[in-house]
Write a protein that holds these residues in place. Sequence first.
Motif, PDB file in Angstrom:
ATOM      1  N   GLU A   1     129.161 -70.007  28.684  1.00 37.23           N
ATOM      2  CA  GLU A   1     128.830 -69.657  27.294  1.00 37.23           C
ATOM      3  C   GLU A   1     128.839 -68.141  27.075  1.00 37.23           C
ATOM      4  OE1 GLU A   1     128.568 -71.775  24.977  1.00 37.23           O
ATOM      5  OE2 GLU A   1     127.984 -73.705  25.836  1.00 37.23           O
ATOM      6  N   ALA A   2     129.753 -67.458  27.766  1.00 37.82           N
ATOM      7  CA  ALA A   2     129.809 -66.003  27.617  1.00 37.82           C
ATOM      8  C   ALA A   2     130.161 -65.588  26.189  1.00 37.82           C
ATOM      9  CB  ALA A   2     130.820 -65.419  28.601  1.00 37.82           C
ATOM     10  N   ASP A   3     130.857 -66.461  25.467  1.00 35.66           N
ATOM     11  CA  ASP A   3     131.254 -66.144  24.090  1.00 35.66           C
ATOM     12  C   ASP A   3     130.321 -66.770  23.054  1.00 35.66           C
ATOM     13  OD1 ASP A   3     133.481 -64.743  25.044  1.00 35.66           O
ATOM     14  OD2 ASP A   3     134.686 -66.583  25.137  1.00 35.66           O
ATOM     15  N   ASN A   4     129.164 -67.178  23.485  1.00 32.04           N
ATOM     16  CA  ASN A   4     128.213 -67.828  22.586  1.00 32.04           C
ATOM     17  C   ASN A   4     126.925 -67.013  22.526  1.00 32.04           C
ATOM     18  OD1 ASN A   4     126.625 -69.529  21.067  1.00 32.04           O
ATOM     19  ND2 ASN A   4     126.566 -71.193  22.575  1.00 32.04           N
ATOM     20  N   PRO A   5     126.811 -66.079  21.596  1.00 32.46           N
ATOM     21  CA  PRO A   5     125.602 -65.241  21.504  1.00 32.46           C
ATOM     22  C   PRO A   5     124.328 -66.051  21.306  1.00 32.46           C
ATOM     23  CG  PRO A   5     127.362 -64.396  20.097  1.00 32.46           C
ATOM     24  CD  PRO A   5     127.800 -65.741  20.563  1.00 32.46           C
ATOM     25  N   ALA A   6     124.425 -67.190  20.624  1.00 28.25           N
ATOM     26  CA  ALA A   6     123.240 -68.002  20.382  1.00 28.25           C
ATOM     27  C   ALA A   6     122.635 -68.537  21.666  1.00 28.25           C
ATOM     28  CB  ALA A   6     123.591 -69.156  19.442  1.00 28.25           C
ATOM     29  N   ALA A   7     123.475 -68.639  22.720  1.00 29.88           N
ATOM     30  CA  ALA A   7     122.994 -69.143  24.004  1.00 29.88           C
ATOM     31  C   ALA A   7     122.745 -68.030  25.011  1.00 29.88           C
ATOM     32  CB  ALA A   7     123.999 -70.139  24.572  1.00 29.88           C
ATOM     33  N   GLY A   8     122.750 -66.788  24.548  1.00 29.34           N
ATOM     34  CA  GLY A   8     122.492 -65.657  25.430  1.00 29.34           C
ATOM     35  C   GLY A   8     123.708 -64.826  25.737  1.00 29.34           C
ATOM     36  N   GLY A   9     124.895 -65.364  25.430  1.00 30.53           N
ATOM     37  CA  GLY A   9     126.120 -64.584  25.620  1.00 30.53           C
ATOM     38  C   GLY A   9     126.505 -64.343  27.067  1.00 30.53           C
ATOM     39  N   VAL A  10     126.004 -65.161  27.995  1.00 33.55           N
ATOM     40  CA  VAL A  10     126.366 -65.016  29.405  1.00 33.55           C
ATOM     41  C   VAL A  10     126.589 -66.395  30.013  1.00 33.55           C
ATOM     42  CG1 VAL A  10     125.098 -62.847  29.734  1.00 33.55           C
ATOM     43  CG2 VAL A  10     123.941 -65.030  30.142  1.00 33.55           C
ATOM     44  N   VAL A  11     127.214 -66.397  31.195  1.00 37.29           N
ATOM     45  CA  VAL A  11     127.354 -67.633  31.965  1.00 37.29           C
ATOM     46  C   VAL A  11     126.062 -67.852  32.736  1.00 37.29           C
ATOM     47  CG1 VAL A  11     128.583 -68.770  33.843  1.00 37.29           C
ATOM     48  CG2 VAL A  11     129.852 -67.384  32.182  1.00 37.29           C
ATOM     49  N   THR A  12     125.499 -69.035  32.606  1.00 41.66           N
ATOM     50  CA  THR A  12     124.269 -69.363  33.327  1.00 41.66           C
ATOM     51  C   THR A  12     124.510 -70.589  34.198  1.00 41.66           C
ATOM     52  OG1 THR A  12     123.519 -70.639  31.414  1.00 41.66           O
ATOM     53  CG2 THR A  12     122.701 -68.382  31.617  1.00 41.66           C
ATOM     54  N   HIS A  13     123.610 -70.813  35.133  1.00 44.34           N
ATOM     55  CA  HIS A  13     123.816 -71.930  36.059  1.00 44.34           C
ATOM     56  C   HIS A  13     122.489 -72.527  36.501  1.00 44.34           C
ATOM     57  CE1 HIS A  13     123.273 -68.468  38.875  1.00 44.34           C
ATOM     58  NE2 HIS A  13     122.493 -69.351  39.484  1.00 44.34           N
ATOM     59  N   GLU A  14     122.584 -73.716  37.049  1.00 41.96           N
ATOM     60  CA  GLU A  14     121.447 -74.352  37.723  1.00 41.96           C
ATOM     61  C   GLU A  14     121.970 -75.067  38.958  1.00 41.96           C
ATOM     62  OE1 GLU A  14     117.806 -77.576  37.123  1.00 41.96           O
ATOM     63  OE2 GLU A  14     118.881 -76.776  35.380  1.00 41.96           O
ATOM     64  N   ILE A  15     121.327 -74.831  40.093  1.00 36.48           N
ATOM     65  CA  ILE A  15     121.718 -75.435  41.356  1.00 36.48           C
ATOM     66  C   ILE A  15     120.664 -76.451  41.770  1.00 36.48           C
ATOM     67  CG2 ILE A  15     122.311 -75.054  43.778  1.00 36.48           C
ATOM     68  CD1 ILE A  15     123.001 -72.181  43.063  1.00 36.48           C
TER      69      ILE A  15
ATOM     70  N   ALA B   1     120.147 -76.256  18.842  1.00 36.42           N
ATOM     71  CA  ALA B   1     119.174 -75.164  18.971  1.00 36.42           C
ATOM     72  C   ALA B   1     118.410 -75.264  20.290  1.00 36.42           C
ATOM     73  CB  ALA B   1     118.212 -75.190  17.787  1.00 36.42           C
ATOM     74  N   GLU B   2     118.043 -76.465  20.676  1.00 38.64           N
ATOM     75  CA  GLU B   2     117.318 -76.650  21.938  1.00 38.64           C
ATOM     76  C   GLU B   2     118.222 -76.374  23.137  1.00 38.64           C
ATOM     77  OE1 GLU B   2     114.772 -80.158  24.233  1.00 38.64           O
ATOM     78  OE2 GLU B   2     115.124 -80.282  22.065  1.00 38.64           O
ATOM     79  N   TYR B   3     119.488 -76.739  23.006  1.00 35.93           N
ATOM     80  CA  TYR B   3     120.462 -76.438  24.064  1.00 35.93           C
ATOM     81  C   TYR B   3     120.583 -74.931  24.270  1.00 35.93           C
ATOM     82  CZ  TYR B   3     125.165 -75.808  26.090  1.00 35.93           C
ATOM     83  OH  TYR B   3     126.233 -75.399  26.853  1.00 35.93           O
ATOM     84  N   ASN B   4     120.742 -74.200  23.181  1.00 36.43           N
ATOM     85  CA  ASN B   4     120.849 -72.743  23.282  1.00 36.43           C
ATOM     86  C   ASN B   4     119.576 -72.128  23.861  1.00 36.43           C
ATOM     87  OD1 ASN B   4     123.455 -72.726  22.206  1.00 36.43           O
ATOM     88  ND2 ASN B   4     122.708 -72.558  20.099  1.00 36.43           N
ATOM     89  N   ALA B   5     118.427 -72.647  23.450  1.00 35.52           N
ATOM     90  CA  ALA B   5     117.156 -72.119  23.956  1.00 35.52           C
ATOM     91  C   ALA B   5     117.033 -72.353  25.458  1.00 35.52           C
ATOM     92  CB  ALA B   5     115.992 -72.779  23.218  1.00 35.52           C
ATOM     93  N   TYR B   6     117.501 -73.492  25.933  1.00 37.41           N
ATOM     94  CA  TYR B   6     117.439 -73.774  27.373  1.00 37.41           C
ATOM     95  C   TYR B   6     118.301 -72.795  28.160  1.00 37.41           C
ATOM     96  CZ  TYR B   6     118.005 -76.171  31.825  1.00 37.41           C
ATOM     97  OH  TYR B   6     118.036 -76.471  33.171  1.00 37.41           O
ATOM     98  N   LEU B   7     119.498 -72.501  27.658  1.00 34.21           N
ATOM     99  CA  LEU B   7     120.373 -71.549  28.361  1.00 34.21           C
ATOM    100  C   LEU B   7     119.768 -70.149  28.357  1.00 34.21           C
ATOM    101  CD1 LEU B   7     124.007 -72.620  27.392  1.00 34.21           C
ATOM    102  CD2 LEU B   7     122.443 -73.522  29.100  1.00 34.21           C
ATOM    103  N   LYS B   8     119.073 -69.790  27.293  1.00 31.96           N
ATOM    104  CA  LYS B   8     118.385 -68.499  27.281  1.00 31.96           C
ATOM    105  C   LYS B   8     117.273 -68.450  28.332  1.00 31.96           C
ATOM    106  CE  LYS B   8     119.260 -67.122  22.481  1.00 31.96           C
ATOM    107  NZ  LYS B   8     118.662 -66.843  21.152  1.00 31.96           N
ATOM    108  N   THR B   9     116.632 -69.600  28.545  1.00 37.05           N
ATOM    109  CA  THR B   9     115.611 -69.673  29.591  1.00 37.05           C
ATOM    110  C   THR B   9     116.230 -69.434  30.964  1.00 37.05           C
ATOM    111  OG1 THR B   9     114.311 -71.253  28.291  1.00 37.05           O
ATOM    112  CG2 THR B   9     113.861 -71.153  30.650  1.00 37.05           C
TER     113      THR B   9
END
Length: 289
Positions: A154-168, A252-260
Amino acid sequence: MEPKLDWQRGGRRRRTIVAAALVLPLIAGCSSVGQGQAARFGLVHAASDRAVHMGDLWTGGWIAALAIGVLVWGLIGYAVIRFRRRSGDPEIPHQTRYHLPLEVVYTIVPFLIIGVLFFYTVRTQNSVLEKDAKPQHQINVVGQKWSWTFNYMEADNPAAGGVVTHEIGTLEKIPDLYLPVNESVRFNLHSADVIHSFWVPAFYFKLDVIPGHPNSFDLTPTKVGTYDGKCAEFCGTYHANMIFKVHVVPVAEYNAYLKTLKDQKQTGEIKPAKSVDALTVNAKESEPK
């Protein structure tokens, strides 16, 4: 009329008990099946746009199988009753060596059945594997012994933080996969070691995760809720641990989770080799000293 003997009455009673023992579990099973699940021949509630195609094929296959089964059982019953041996019949009945029309029928009919099933299978497969021209989200999934890594691209998605995030995920921690409802998602599947299989039963879809052979598929989650995900390919000692939770939530909840995840410094893409290293480190850290 001769009175019935005790053993005859007992036999009827036993038959009634046996019949009840066979029927009651079926009734109980039907009543315990979820709402409408019996009508779906055991399928869980659908939660993706591709599920309708698989559901139609599944239901149609069952109907076809039942129809053919009833026909075959009917013919068997007819033959048993119509051609049963009666008193006065010869020891060996008349033998018919060839019956060309019948042989043609039971040769052609199976091919027709196979042809129809093949046609609907291919049509369903094409519908399920159809790609969206521009999926709204992309998630790179890595299967590794014995858990999953989810990379949210989601690097191109500012609403989700604008970065690539992950969970292992680890052997001790079941990973969570968050998906936005009613928005298309492309899943890119990679394996770090052996063959796994990415399966979410509520999506009516699974796809193998093969080392050296990336696979991908698109779908749109259509129903908010929490669903089970698992590996459907036996992959070794802890195959049973390869489970995950799918959370279909509002955007909105999806984006908030990625920001977390971003706030927790879980940024950057974890590729197959790195996911194995991370899983190994986490497993060693959890071992008793």
